[in-house]
Design a protein around this motif. Structure first.
Motif, PDB file in Angstrom:
ATOM      1  N   GLU A   1      -4.082  -8.470  -4.894  1.00  0.00           N
ATOM      2  CA  GLU A   1      -3.299  -7.362  -4.357  1.00  0.00           C
ATOM      3  C   GLU A   1      -2.119  -7.843  -3.519  1.00  0.00           C
ATOM      4  O   GLU A   1      -1.224  -7.059  -3.192  1.00  0.00           O
ATOM      5  CB  GLU A   1      -4.172  -6.424  -3.541  1.00  0.00           C
ATOM      6  N   ASP A   2      -2.094  -9.135  -3.164  1.00  0.00           N
ATOM      7  CA  ASP A   2      -0.967  -9.684  -2.406  1.00  0.00           C
ATOM      8  C   ASP A   2       0.152 -10.182  -3.308  1.00  0.00           C
ATOM      9  O   ASP A   2       1.221 -10.559  -2.813  1.00  0.00           O
ATOM     10  CB  ASP A   2      -1.441 -10.853  -1.524  1.00  0.00           C
ATOM     11  N   VAL A   3      -0.085 -10.206  -4.634  1.00  0.00           N
ATOM     12  CA  VAL A   3       0.915 -10.761  -5.550  1.00  0.00           C
ATOM     13  C   VAL A   3       2.243 -10.003  -5.478  1.00  0.00           C
ATOM     14  O   VAL A   3       3.308 -10.631  -5.430  1.00  0.00           O
ATOM     15  CB  VAL A   3       0.363 -10.803  -6.992  1.00  0.00           C
ATOM     16  N   PRO A   4       2.266  -8.647  -5.462  1.00  0.00           N
ATOM     17  CA  PRO A   4       3.570  -7.961  -5.415  1.00  0.00           C
ATOM     18  C   PRO A   4       4.413  -8.323  -4.198  1.00  0.00           C
ATOM     19  O   PRO A   4       5.594  -8.645  -4.335  1.00  0.00           O
ATOM     20  CB  PRO A   4       3.170  -6.472  -5.409  1.00  0.00           C
ATOM     21  N   VAL A   5       3.839  -8.276  -3.006  1.00  0.00           N
ATOM     22  CA  VAL A   5       4.635  -8.546  -1.807  1.00  0.00           C
ATOM     23  C   VAL A   5       5.049 -10.015  -1.750  1.00  0.00           C
ATOM     24  O   VAL A   5       6.172 -10.344  -1.337  1.00  0.00           O
ATOM     25  CB  VAL A   5       3.863  -8.126  -0.534  1.00  0.00           C
ATOM     26  N   LEU A   6       4.183 -10.930  -2.187  1.00  0.00           N
ATOM     27  CA  LEU A   6       4.548 -12.345  -2.223  1.00  0.00           C
ATOM     28  C   LEU A   6       5.656 -12.596  -3.241  1.00  0.00           C
ATOM     29  O   LEU A   6       6.579 -13.379  -2.984  1.00  0.00           O
ATOM     30  CB  LEU A   6       3.322 -13.200  -2.554  1.00  0.00           C
ATOM     31  N   THR A   7       5.578 -11.940  -4.397  1.00  0.00           N
ATOM     32  CA  THR A   7       6.598 -12.120  -5.433  1.00  0.00           C
ATOM     33  C   THR A   7       7.963 -11.699  -4.924  1.00  0.00           C
ATOM     34  O   THR A   7       8.953 -12.434  -5.065  1.00  0.00           O
ATOM     35  CB  THR A   7       6.226 -11.310  -6.689  1.00  0.00           C
ATOM     36  N   ARG A   8       8.033 -10.527  -4.320  1.00  0.00           N
ATOM     37  CA  ARG A   8       9.332 -10.049  -3.828  1.00  0.00           C
ATOM     38  C   ARG A   8       9.843 -10.926  -2.681  1.00  0.00           C
ATOM     39  O   ARG A   8      11.043 -11.152  -2.551  1.00  0.00           O
ATOM     40  CB  ARG A   8       9.209  -8.584  -3.405  1.00  0.00           C
ATOM     41  N   HIS A   9       8.928 -11.418  -1.855  1.00  0.00           N
ATOM     42  CA  HIS A   9       9.326 -12.316  -0.771  1.00  0.00           C
ATOM     43  C   HIS A   9       9.931 -13.601  -1.336  1.00  0.00           C
ATOM     44  O   HIS A   9      10.994 -14.055  -0.891  1.00  0.00           O
ATOM     45  CB  HIS A   9       8.116 -12.625   0.099  1.00  0.00           C
ATOM     46  N   PHE A  10       9.284 -14.194  -2.330  1.00  0.00           N
ATOM     47  CA  PHE A  10       9.774 -15.458  -2.893  1.00  0.00           C
ATOM     48  C   PHE A  10      11.066 -15.259  -3.689  1.00  0.00           C
ATOM     49  O   PHE A  10      11.906 -16.164  -3.736  1.00  0.00           O
ATOM     50  CB  PHE A  10       8.702 -16.096  -3.775  1.00  0.00           C
ATOM     51  N   LEU A  11      11.231 -14.090  -4.331  1.00  0.00           N
ATOM     52  CA  LEU A  11      12.498 -13.822  -5.016  1.00  0.00           C
ATOM     53  C   LEU A  11      13.649 -13.736  -4.015  1.00  0.00           C
ATOM     54  O   LEU A  11      14.755 -14.250  -4.269  1.00  0.00           O
ATOM     55  CB  LEU A  11      12.396 -12.525  -5.823  1.00  0.00           C
ATOM     56  N   GLN A  12      13.392 -13.087  -2.875  1.00  0.00           N
ATOM     57  CA  GLN A  12      14.409 -13.043  -1.819  1.00  0.00           C
ATOM     58  C   GLN A  12      14.706 -14.447  -1.298  1.00  0.00           C
ATOM     59  O   GLN A  12      15.857 -14.828  -1.091  1.00  0.00           O
ATOM     60  CB  GLN A  12      13.915 -12.142  -0.670  1.00  0.00           C
ATOM     61  N   GLN A  13      13.660 -15.223  -1.089  1.00  0.00           N
ATOM     62  CA  GLN A  13      13.817 -16.575  -0.552  1.00  0.00           C
ATOM     63  C   GLN A  13      14.581 -17.462  -1.521  1.00  0.00           C
ATOM     64  O   GLN A  13      15.492 -18.208  -1.117  1.00  0.00           O
ATOM     65  CB  GLN A  13      12.421 -17.151  -0.287  1.00  0.00           C
TER      66      GLN A  13
END
Length: 556
Positions: free
Chosen positions: A320-332
């Motif tokens: 369930e943490d994959v969506p927020v981590l994905t968007r965080h890493f795309l921003q990074q």
């Protein structure tokens, strides 16, 4: 909600879109040429409803006084996260391609089907709201991200250890973020003002590791022309993080044990004891108990390090943490490469959630970096994901306690090998107060969260569970063998037999009311986040709260 900005020199287009969006309770603001839009963007004043920015921008591509593509470029500079929809004629497909390359959310061909146009705009609104939630979360907790229960236990453990300098052993698979946890433990500790020094004991050759840890005196060995301070001295008054401690050579384990027990050490070639005022945090991906039994790790050192053990879950245990981590890493990744951040479609996120991630969070970070470079469009679609994800078998998490095993098995189509039940996130040794573990879940709506079923499973209500009687709830006592669907059927039969009018509306209102209240409780009243987690728009949840008369708290 912020308005939808419509830019078109054709008044009939503006009129049709304004009326259609008004019927959907979506506010609008219209402009006739790009110059007006840029002036309005420059006039945005946070907190002033009359001067707020757009939620979505819908712009024609050809207008007197400026091009929609030129406007798109300038808007992307001023508001990088704003979804922009470009309207274009069928003959302008080349321009549509150019719009995608410049970061447009989508293009809308003219003449357009009005319901489809509204649906597209609503999708852009939901994407914009998701981005706002992501930015809010990153602003609140940029240090570590994770909403899964197992990660919440890790966060609680860090909080409970914030007043202590006790030795901590972090276990977890490679790439799960053990160093991030170590840094957080240091940051929230009494020695936070001191240095944080990290060393990977598996990455340094055996002959050099002793000098790296303890330093050396001049002339201690060939090439030692000056005295050198080791990592223990560099970490004086702070924290020393020993990564991959399970790979440390056996003879050096003895020296490390002496430092932990006596609080002093000798440099290589030295004769004077050096005091060590250092907190030690160790980490490993190996099973140290097994290493002790095999004779590869000292048992006394293991017990010295294992004062508090903190287990970091693998990413497949916190999907369930994959969506927020994905968007965080795309921003990074976008910041690192100096490009516009890419968005990712829900279908691509869903596939990532079904990937087992053998490389854990580090692998997800690398995938996001790859997508930032290789995905052709500004919105990452399912087919843009790398082959390692698309060709891998779907991963289905093991059913949680309280689910129906037969239903869970029936829902599995292509499942990876089942994982063992995760160990507690925190294990304390020596009689210290015990923090919450993975088995301890918060209560949601009066039921333990650990009883939440896996996808596709049918939940069983506990025998004592009763829904409140009266207008606010379903009057039914549910036995252990009954499902919530059966309880609903029983209630419907009762209302129908009693001649209750409008049974459909009555039960629907109760269902929606309970669902929205539960979501708002889980998100501490944040309506935008609750809407996102329910899979509906913020405008929808606001309308439902008003229609149902729910006394819901405003967003925090």
């Amino acid at each position: 909600m912020k308005p939808i900005w419509i830019v078109d020199d054709d008044p009939s287009i503006r009129f049709v879109l304004e009326k259609a969006l008004a019927r959907e309770n979506l506010p609008t603001r219209s402009f006739t040429h790009p110059r007006e839009v840029l002036d309005a963007l420059a006039d945005i004043t946070p907190g002033d409803p009359a001067r707020q920015g757009p939620q979505v921008l819908v712009s024609d591509i050809r207008m007197p006084g400026g091009s929609g593509l030129q406007l798109l470029e300038k808007v992307r500079e001023l508001q990088p996260g704003l979804p922009v929809i470009i309207m274009t004629a069928y003959s302008d497909l080349d321009s549509a391609v150019s719009a995608f390359q410049r970061g447009a959310f989508e293009y809308l061909p003219k003449p357009f089907d009005l319901p489809k146009a509204v649906e597209l705009i609503r999708r852009a609104v939901e994407e914009s709201q998701r981005e706002e939630v992501t930015e809010e979360r990153q602003a609140e907790a940029p240090e570590m991200l994770g909403q899964a229960p197992a990660m919440q236990d890790v966060f609680r453990a860090i909080g409970r250890l914030s007043q202590s300098q006790v030795t901590v052993l972090i276990t977890g698979e490679s790439g799960s973020g053990k160093e991030l946890v170590a840094r957080a433990l240091h940051k929230h500790s009494p020695v936070a003002d001191g240095p944080f020094v990290a060393i990977n004991t598996a990455a340094i050759p055996k002959d050099l590791l002793e000098s790296e840890l303890f330093g050396h005196e001049r002339g201690a060995f060939t090439g030692a022309q000056t005295q050198r301070r080791g990592r223990f001295e560099q970490a004086e008054g702070g924290t020393l993080f020993l990564d991959e401690i399970g790979d440390m050579p056996f003879d050096l384990q003895t020296r490390l044990l002496r430092v932990l027990s006596d609080g002093q050490f000798y440099r290589v070639g030295g004769h004077a004891a050096v005091k060590a005022h250092v907190r030690v945090i160790a980490a490993t991906h190996q099973d140290l108990e097994r290493r002790v039994k095999e004779g590869g790790f000292r048992e006394d050192l293991f017990h010295r390090l294992n004062v508090i053990r903190l287990r970091l879950p693998a990413l497949r245990e916190r999907h369930e943490d994959v969506p927020v981590l994905t968007r965080h890493f795309l921003q990074q990744s976008a910041r690192q490469l100096g490009v516009e951040p890419k968005r990712i479609a829900d279908s691509a996120i869903a596939r990532l959630e079904q990937f087992a991630f053998p490389g854990n969070v580090r692998q997800l970070e690398n995938i996001c970096h790859w997508l930032t470079v290789m995905a052709p469009a500004q919105v990452i679609s399912l087919q843009d994901l790398p082959p390692e994800v698309l060709e891998a078998p779907l991963y289905q998490p093991a059913p949680r306690p309280g689910s129906d095993p037969s239903a869970a098995v029936a829902a599995v189509h292509a499942v990876a090998a089942p994982m063992p039940t995760p160990a507690p996130a925190v294990e304390l040794v020596g009689g210290l107060p015990q923090p919450a573990t993975v088995a301890t879940q918060p209560l949601v709506g009066g039921l333990a969260a650990s009883a939440t079923p896996a996808l596709g499973a049918t939940p069983h209500w506990p025998a004592e569970a009763q829904m409140a009687t009266g207008s606010g709830g379903i009057a039914a006592t549910v036995g252990t063998a009954a499902t919530w669907e059966q309880a609903l059927e029983t209630e419907a039969q009762k209302l129908l037999a009693g001649g209750q009018p409008e049974v459909w509306d009555a039960l629907t209102r109760r269902f929606e009311s309970r669902l929205i209240r539960t979501a708002l409780t889980a998100t501490h009243g944040r309506r935008m986040e609750a809407a996102q987690r329910l899979g509906i728009g913020r405008n929808t949840i606001t309308r439902k709260i008003q229609e149902l008369g729910l006394d819901a708290p405003d967003e925090a």
